[in-house]
Scaffold this active site. Sequence first.
Site, PDB file in Angstrom:
ATOM      1  N   GLU A 209       0.803  -1.216   0.000  1.00 47.47           N
ATOM      2  CA  GLU A 209       0.000   0.000   0.000  1.00 47.47           C
ATOM      3  C   GLU A 209       0.840   1.272   0.000  1.00 47.47           C
ATOM      4  O   GLU A 209       0.348   2.357   0.283  1.00 47.47           O
ATOM      5  CB  GLU A 209      -0.979  -0.019   1.175  1.00 47.47           C
ATOM      6  CG  GLU A 209      -1.955  -1.193   1.048  1.00 47.47           C
ATOM      7  CD  GLU A 209      -3.008  -1.233   2.131  1.00 47.47           C
ATOM      8  OE1 GLU A 209      -2.929  -0.408   3.067  1.00 47.47           O
ATOM      9  OE2 GLU A 209      -3.900  -2.081   2.042  1.00 47.47           O
ATOM     10  N   LYS A 341     -15.614  -1.810   2.232  1.00 51.54           N
ATOM     11  CA  LYS A 341     -14.887  -2.281   1.055  1.00 51.54           C
ATOM     12  C   LYS A 341     -15.893  -2.875   0.077  1.00 51.54           C
ATOM     13  O   LYS A 341     -16.547  -3.872   0.374  1.00 51.54           O
ATOM     14  CB  LYS A 341     -13.855  -3.339   1.441  1.00 51.54           C
ATOM     15  CG  LYS A 341     -12.702  -2.819   2.294  1.00 51.54           C
ATOM     16  CD  LYS A 341     -11.803  -3.956   2.748  1.00 51.54           C
ATOM     17  CE  LYS A 341     -10.564  -3.452   3.479  1.00 51.54           C
ATOM     18  NZ  LYS A 341      -9.765  -4.574   4.047  1.00 51.54           N
TER      19      LYS A 341
END
Length: 431
Positions: A209, A341
Amino acid sequence: MANIINVIGREIMDSRGNPTVEAEVHLAGGFIGMAAAPSGASTGSREALELRDGDKSRYLGKGVLNAVANINGVIKAALMGKDAAAQAELDQIMIDLDGTENKDKLGANAILAVSLAAAKAAAMSKGIPLYAHIAELNGTPGVYSMPVPMMNIINGGEHADNNVDIQEFMVQPVGAKNFREALRMGAEIFHSLKKVLQSKGLSTAVGDEGGFAPNLASNAEALAVIKVAVEEAGYKLGTDVTLALDCAATEFYKDGKYDLAGEGKVFDSNGFSDFLKSLADQYPIVSIEDGLDESDWEGWAYQTKIMGDKIQLVGDDLFVTNTKILTRGIENNIANSILIKFNQIGSLTETLAAIRMAKEAGYTAVISHRSGETEDSTIADLAVGTAAGQIKTGSLCRSDRVAKYNQLLRIEEQLGEKAPYRGLKEIKGQA
């Protein structure tokens, strides 16, 4: 009506070099919406199914040709001629066509890509930005806010090949006046952290990330180096910038214990919550995600009891963007926030339902990327269009992360004062 005249699925690549699903939805007026499904590394066991081919001769079994075939076959056939603006109807058609609890027949990756592509096409046909269309679908037209970013600047756990157990150490520029300033603050801290790590002879390689992934003596040391980086960037920790953790505790939960192998410590459930509380007593940590295993509901009750009034406790693997599981959490006073999500549940309609349920119960909703991402920036529009208030989309490194930040910059430029940046007020327990 924005009638659908074609639906196309294809296999593309994500940020980890694995295949994922992209879909196009074509409308009669010449409008084309395109969207891609993300993919997670640390996943909850109750997430909707990401359909992979399992053919070891292609992409080590991670191909998505079957999911693509489902888009180009049964999904396309079912959606032809339908109104792309009727999002709930489209999503329900695909859910019914799949017919399983976790979308394991057609694949949540196939359904989600089409769901988001349809929303984009519908927004184009209406001549409005995606965030505005999402606000209308959410029943909150014209209600916007710019999210506080949770910037993942040190990666551990499943997101990095290092010895740090906690998966994400994040900074939140809560003292900024607007999103653009918040982004600048985060970028300056990120570059400051690189210098701090270099001065200590530590690695500045990055994880999935975009955060740095050094080997450190303890999880507390990660917080210590971030504190130095924040101060050397010219900001005050606790005022200008607060901290957040994503423990992803399910990943190191073994035989009823929390095993921090990186620093040689093992805790029982309450002991690990006490450990996290001790970190929050030492540093201005205002949000902790997945601080316990997804199945440790008794432990979650204790953690919520000792920290829930002052710290945002976010359920990711715990709730998996699922309203049925979130309902149980609300009824039992478990956590006080949900991570959102798309691909955990598999459609835009179900995602919006989870956000609304959380807000109505007084929980916060944190919009999130996955560790496997693409250039698709839909979550930026989702965060603004639902006025969620917070977003997780990685560090200030890797184009797949920065794409979302850049889209938020564009949106703020368009909306100006219509989309306020509220800083610390957005975080549960801090208002």
